[in-house]
Every structure is written in structure tokens, then in C-alpha cells.
Design a protein around this motif. Structure first.
Motif, PDB file in Angstrom:
ATOM      1  N   ILE A 239      -2.191   3.793   4.169  1.00 57.57           N
ATOM      2  CA  ILE A 239      -2.457   2.452   3.635  1.00 57.57           C
ATOM      3  C   ILE A 239      -1.448   1.449   4.182  1.00 57.57           C
ATOM      4  O   ILE A 239      -1.814   0.350   4.601  1.00 57.57           O
TER       5      ILE A 239
ATOM      6  N   ARG B 198      -4.086  -0.630   6.386  1.00 57.39           N
ATOM      7  CA  ARG B 198      -4.912  -1.304   5.381  1.00 57.39           C
ATOM      8  C   ARG B 198      -5.505  -2.616   5.908  1.00 57.39           C
ATOM      9  O   ARG B 198      -6.661  -2.912   5.706  1.00 57.39           O
TER      10      ARG B 198
ATOM     11  N   MET C  15     -10.479   4.364   7.434  1.00 55.54           N
ATOM     12  CA  MET C  15      -9.917   3.962   6.137  1.00 55.54           C
ATOM     13  C   MET C  15     -10.978   4.018   5.044  1.00 55.54           C
ATOM     14  O   MET C  15     -10.694   4.435   3.919  1.00 55.54           O
TER      15      MET C  15
END
Length: 120
Positions: free
Chosen positions: A82, A86, A97
Motif C-alpha cells: 500500500i 496505492r 492492487m
């Protein structure tokens, strides 16, 4: 106007000679250059895969660690992913992701059920 090898040397003549040699070189080396381009593209893909190996194999690592019961490793790796990816705009990274987020939702639900079902 000079004469060289029985041919008049004008700019047009030299232009034709250069053009002919260019087209001959293209014919000779076209296949070689295409193979070089394909090899370069393959090297680039392998480089990206190597550089981001952690990220691309994280989905299977989550499954393996889940089977082993190594929940802290799953959380640490996911947190790392993350923090690194992200806000990425790369479509492939977004897809990975998204898959990781889906797996983590299942993981969260699984952990929640285990906590609820745990005897007191």
C-alpha cells in the motif's frame, strides 16, 4: 561536372546512390533489427518483473502465508505494498492492487469470523 566510374557526379546522382544504399541496408538488416527490438522489449519486461517481484508475487504469497497461519507477514507485506503502490497510475499496478485489496477483504472477513467464533 566530374565523371566518376563513367557516371556524372551531380547532387541528384549522389542522392540516388545514398538512397539506394539506404534501401539496400534496410532490406539486409530489417530482420536483424526487428529481432533486436523484440529482445530489448523482452529485457525491459524482465527488468520490470525483477524490480517489482515482491509486488507481483504478493498475491500468491498472501495465499501461502494464510495457509501457514502467518497473519502478521500478510499484514506487513500488504502495508508495504500500500505504501509503495496505492497512488499509482500504472494500469498493471492498479490491477494487482485491486486483486490484493480483494484478497485482503476476504482475509479481514475470515479473521472477523474467527474472532467471533472463538470460544470465550
Amino acid at each position: 561536372m566530374e565523371i566518376w566510374m563513367g557516371m556524372p557526379q551531380t547532387l541528384d546522382w549522389w542522392g540516388e546512390v545514398v538512397g539506394h544504399s539506404h534501401s539496400t541496408a534496410d532490406c539486409l538488416f530489417h530482420e536483424v533489427l526487428n529481432r533486436k527490438d523484440r529482445a530489448d522489449a523482452t529485457r525491459n519486461v524482465l527488468s520490470v518483473l525483477t524490480r517489482f517481484r515482491f509486488f507481483f508475487f504478493l498475491s500468491s504469497a498472501v495465499d501461502q502465508n494464510l495457509a501457514k497461519g502467518e497473519y502478521s507477514t500478510i499484514l506487513n507485506d500488504y502495508t508495504r505494498a500500500i505504501s509503495l503502490f496505492r497512488d499509482t497510475e500504472v494500469p498493471l499496478f492498479k490491477e494487482v492492487m485491486h486483486e490484493l485489496d480483494s484478497k485482503m477483504e476476504v482475509f479481514k472477513k475470515n479473521m472477523m469470523h474467527r474472532l467471533i467464533d472463538m470460544p470465550t
